[in-house]
Enzyme design. Structure first.
Site, PDB file in Angstrom:
ATOM      1  CG  HIS A 160      58.224  36.173 -10.806  1.00 43.68           C
ATOM      2  ND1 HIS A 160      59.316  35.851 -10.427  1.00 43.68           N
ATOM      3  CD2 HIS A 160      57.897  35.738 -11.997  1.00 43.68           C
ATOM      4  CE1 HIS A 160      60.017  35.687 -11.678  1.00 43.68           C
ATOM      5  NE2 HIS A 160      59.184  35.646 -12.454  1.00 43.68           N
ATOM      6  CE  LYS A 164      58.359  31.872 -10.558  1.00 41.05           C
ATOM      7  NZ  LYS A 164      57.975  30.783 -11.538  1.00 41.05           N
TER       8      LYS A 164
HETATM    9  P1  NAD Z   1      49.177  28.538 -14.021  1.00 33.92           P
HETATM   10  O1  NAD Z   1      48.903  27.932 -12.839  1.00 33.92           O
HETATM   11  O2  NAD Z   1      48.156  29.435 -14.410  1.00 33.92           O
HETATM   12  O3  NAD Z   1      48.875  27.367 -15.323  1.00 33.92           O
HETATM   13  C1  NAD Z   1      49.100  26.196 -15.409  1.00 33.92           C
HETATM   14  C2  NAD Z   1      48.085  25.329 -15.972  1.00 33.92           C
HETATM   15  O4  NAD Z   1      48.578  24.127 -16.274  1.00 33.92           O
HETATM   16  C3  NAD Z   1      47.002  25.342 -15.110  1.00 33.92           C
HETATM   17  O5  NAD Z   1      45.784  25.846 -15.758  1.00 33.92           O
HETATM   18  C4  NAD Z   1      46.802  23.905 -14.701  1.00 33.92           C
HETATM   19  O6  NAD Z   1      45.359  23.447 -14.486  1.00 33.92           O
HETATM   20  C5  NAD Z   1      47.347  23.249 -15.794  1.00 33.92           C
HETATM   21  N1  NAD Z   1      47.832  21.803 -15.918  1.00 33.92           N
HETATM   22  C6  NAD Z   1      48.384  21.049 -14.857  1.00 33.92           C
HETATM   23  N2  NAD Z   1      48.597  19.894 -15.348  1.00 33.92           N
HETATM   24  C7  NAD Z   1      48.041  19.800 -16.527  1.00 33.92           C
HETATM   25  C8  NAD Z   1      48.108  18.761 -17.540  1.00 33.92           C
HETATM   26  N3  NAD Z   1      48.598  17.499 -17.297  1.00 33.92           N
HETATM   27  N4  NAD Z   1      47.523  18.860 -18.851  1.00 33.92           N
HETATM   28  C9  NAD Z   1      47.191  20.112 -18.963  1.00 33.92           C
HETATM   29  N5  NAD Z   1      47.273  20.992 -18.233  1.00 33.92           N
HETATM   30  C10 NAD Z   1      47.613  20.855 -17.029  1.00 33.92           C
HETATM   31  O7  NAD Z   1      50.685  28.981 -14.503  1.00 33.92           O
HETATM   32  P2  NAD Z   1      51.326  30.036 -15.498  1.00 33.92           P
HETATM   33  O8  NAD Z   1      51.553  31.002 -14.690  1.00 33.92           O
HETATM   34  O9  NAD Z   1      50.467  29.700 -16.608  1.00 33.92           O
HETATM   35  O10 NAD Z   1      52.613  29.076 -15.478  1.00 33.92           O
HETATM   36  C11 NAD Z   1      52.709  27.695 -15.885  1.00 33.92           C
HETATM   37  C12 NAD Z   1      54.183  27.494 -15.977  1.00 33.92           C
HETATM   38  O11 NAD Z   1      55.157  28.043 -16.833  1.00 33.92           O
HETATM   39  C13 NAD Z   1      55.108  27.729 -14.514  1.00 33.92           C
HETATM   40  O12 NAD Z   1      55.781  26.672 -14.092  1.00 33.92           O
HETATM   41  C14 NAD Z   1      55.617  28.970 -14.542  1.00 33.92           C
HETATM   42  O13 NAD Z   1      56.804  29.029 -13.785  1.00 33.92           O
HETATM   43  C15 NAD Z   1      56.041  29.026 -16.026  1.00 33.92           C
HETATM   44  N6  NAD Z   1      56.400  30.007 -16.827  1.00 33.92           N
HETATM   45  C16 NAD Z   1      57.606  30.007 -17.672  1.00 33.92           C
HETATM   46  C17 NAD Z   1      57.972  31.096 -18.358  1.00 33.92           C
HETATM   47  C18 NAD Z   1      59.093  31.007 -19.494  1.00 33.92           C
HETATM   48  O14 NAD Z   1      59.341  31.643 -19.937  1.00 33.92           O
HETATM   49  N7  NAD Z   1      59.596  29.758 -19.371  1.00 33.92           N
HETATM   50  C19 NAD Z   1      57.121  32.265 -18.367  1.00 33.92           C
HETATM   51  C20 NAD Z   1      55.951  32.288 -17.395  1.00 33.92           C
HETATM   52  C21 NAD Z   1      55.597  31.269 -16.710  1.00 33.92           C
END
Ligand code: NAD
Length: 272
Positions: A160, A164
């Site tokens: 990744h 991450k």
């Molecule tokens: P990222 O860090 O870019 O985004 C996360 C966002 O959530 C940040 O902007 C943060 O400020 C915000 N946040 C934190 N607490 C919050 C709250 N209480 N209310 C609203 N926003 C809040 O990360 P990302 O790459 O977008 O990934 C997010 C999550 O999704 C990670 O856990 C990642 O592993 C997961 N993910 C899952 C999949 C899937 O298919 N299930 C795919 C990609 C990423």
């Protein structure tokens, strides 16, 4: 004409949040009704469409999911945030009686238990990976592990991007659970995370995990089944986050018609 499904995206300012807003805005049967960022985030107040890199949509980014759910008629929340945000977001959904699609990975055992408890009151989809290809890969892994059995050593390798924050990926761990189940093992007993130094010979009952982090890799997973004189590999490569976003948005459209319960992408795609 049926009313569009009204969606709230939590984690709107994140990498996935922007793709989720784009996927919602591009979907004819869905309406982006609210977009929630972390309090204090620079994106609060911005137009959600502009933040997603598409046209302005007239929905301003807010910083309080609970307030958004009480002030607007939301049909379903999609949450890709951080494990720490899960409890608050679940509580807000329970209070408002709104189903939730969760993509956040790196959840602790206690956070997973909280999800299960909440699912007795709410319809919830939780998947470590919303791509159709990974969902099908999990099925193929189950078939392969049952067919090859203990004669083959099993190793899970994932890569990744450098941003991450959890490892191994939620998808790699889910793959490990599927493999362990198929082989009649308990993942918490048989997982080996990385190897270093004088490790001794490989124990044939283990499942190994290797993690690569760097650059802008969206997500790659390979499971190797290593036997005597042959090796089989199942690989999935995601090249765009839109694949996860479209899958999550599809899950949201499906979830609004379901009773309370904990579902995953296999349920959404009708693979059970
Ligand atoms: P990222 O860090 O870019 O985004 C996360 C966002 O959530 C940040 O902007 C943060 O400020 C915000 N946040 C934190 N607490 C919050 C709250 N209480 N209310 C609203 N926003 C809040 O990360 P990302 O790459 O977008 O990934 C997010 C999550 O999704 C990670 O856990 C990642 O592993 C997961 N993910 C899952 C999949 C899937 O298919 N299930 C795919 C990609 C990423």
């Amino acid at each position: 004409m049926t009313q569009p499904i009204r969606i709230a995206v939590a984690g709107a300012a994140g990498r996935m949040g922007r793709h989720l807003m784009q996927a919602t805005l591009e979907h004819a049967e869905l309406h982006l009704a609210a977009a929630v960022a972390r309090p204090g985030h620079a994106a609060v107040g911005m137009d959600a469409g502009a933040l997603a890199g598409v046209e302005s949509c007239g929905v301003a980014i807010v910083d309080d999911l609970e307030a958004a759910l009480s002030g607007t008629n939301i049909d379903v929340v999609i949450d890709f945030t951080l494990p720490e945000a899960l409890a608050g977001n679940l509580a807000a959904c329970r209070e408002a009686g709104v189903p939730i699609v969760i993509g956040t990975t790196g959840l602790s055992a206690e956070q997973k238990a909280e999800l299960e408890r909440a699912s007795t009151h709410l319809p919830i989809v939780f998947a470590a990976n919303y791509s159709a290809g990974i969902t099908l890969s999990l099925k193929l892994l189950d078939i392969a592990a049952r067919a090859l059995g203990d004669d083959f050593d099993v190793e899970v390798i994932e890569a990744h991007h450098r941003h991450k924050i959890d490892a191994p990926s939620g998808t790699a761990l889910r793959m490990g659970e599927v493999l362990a189940d198929a082989l009649g093992r308990d993942l918490s007993d048989c997982a080996v995370f990385g190897r270093e130094g004088r490790t001794g010979e490989r124990d044939s009952k283990t499942i190994g995990f290797e993690t690569i982090r760097g650059g802008d890799v969206v997500g790659e997973h390979t499971v190797m089944f290593l036997g005597q004189g042959e090796r089989m590999e199942i690989t999935h490569r995601a090249s765009s986050r839109m694949t996860f976003a479209r899958g999550a948005v599809r899950a949201a459209g499906w979830l609004v018609r379901q009773p309370a319960g904990l579902y995953d992408m296999e349920d959404v795609l009708g693979l059970r």
